[in-house]
Design a protein around this motif. Sequence first.
Motif, short mmCIF file in Angstrom:
data_model
loop_
_atom_site.label_atom_id
_atom_site.label_comp_id
_atom_site.label_asym_id
_atom_site.label_seq_id
_atom_site.Cartn_x
_atom_site.Cartn_y
_atom_site.Cartn_z
N HIS A 81 0.92 -1.17 -0.10
CA HIS A 81 -0.24 -0.06 0.00
C HIS A 81 0.63 1.08 0.14
N LEU A 82 1.36 2.19 -1.04
CA LEU A 82 1.97 3.30 -1.52
C LEU A 82 0.80 4.59 -0.38
N PRO A 83 1.93 4.88 0.29
CA PRO A 83 1.43 6.58 0.61
C PRO A 83 0.98 7.42 -0.23
N TYR A 84 0.00 8.31 0.07
CA TYR A 84 -0.70 9.44 -0.92
C TYR A 84 -0.52 9.76 -1.00
N LYS A 85 0.71 10.66 -2.54
CA LYS A 85 1.10 12.04 -2.54
C LYS A 85 0.85 12.61 -3.75
N GLY A 86 -0.25 12.70 -3.33
CA GLY A 86 -1.19 14.17 -4.77
C GLY A 86 -1.22 15.40 -3.91
N SER A 87 -1.80 16.04 -4.34
CA SER A 87 -1.93 17.14 -3.65
C SER A 87 -3.03 17.56 -2.50
N ALA A 88 -2.58 18.35 -1.84
CA ALA A 88 -3.88 18.22 0.17
C ALA A 88 -5.12 19.63 -0.89
N ARG A 89 -4.45 20.11 -1.18
CA ARG A 89 -5.50 21.29 -1.87
C ARG A 89 -5.41 21.24 -3.26
N ARG A 90 -7.47 21.07 -3.74
CA ARG A 90 -6.98 21.10 -5.12
C ARG A 90 -8.66 22.71 -4.87
N VAL A 91 -8.38 22.75 -6.55
CA VAL A 91 -9.17 24.18 -6.34
C VAL A 91 -10.58 23.58 -7.81
N GLN A 92 -11.57 24.49 -7.45
CA GLN A 92 -12.51 24.26 -8.27
C GLN A 92 -12.86 25.92 -9.49
N CYS A 93 -12.74 25.69 -10.44
CA CYS A 93 -13.41 27.34 -10.79
C CYS A 93 -14.93 27.61 -10.61
N GLY A 94 -15.31 28.83 -10.13
CA GLY A 94 -16.55 28.89 -10.14
C GLY A 94 -17.61 29.49 -11.20
N SER A 95 -16.89 29.39 -12.19
CA SER A 95 -17.81 29.50 -13.85
C SER A 95 -17.52 28.48 -14.77
#
Length: 83
Positions: free
Chosen positions: A49-63
């Motif tokens: 089981h590999l540790p998670y290496k993704g980003s802690a924050r994602r952004v969604q465009c409100g438009s």
Amino acid sequence: MSSPYLCPNCKTNRSRYHIIEQKAQAVKLNPQTGELLEEYSSESLDPFHLPYKGSARRVQCGSCGLVEDEHTFIKFAESHPIK
């Protein structure tokens, strides 16, 4: 979040966003039922089981609704400054 954003998809939104905080949860599921069999802490992952290496924050465009890594919105704003 102290850097300006610009959506790389619609190329006009500089102000309306959803900030998505991600918390990875390491689990082992039953392959037939999907039932949770075990939950791991980051210190006790098994060897397969590999540790998670993704980003802690994602952004969604409100438009336009594009969801990307926060870095993508920041870099696009840096390359297209307000004149």
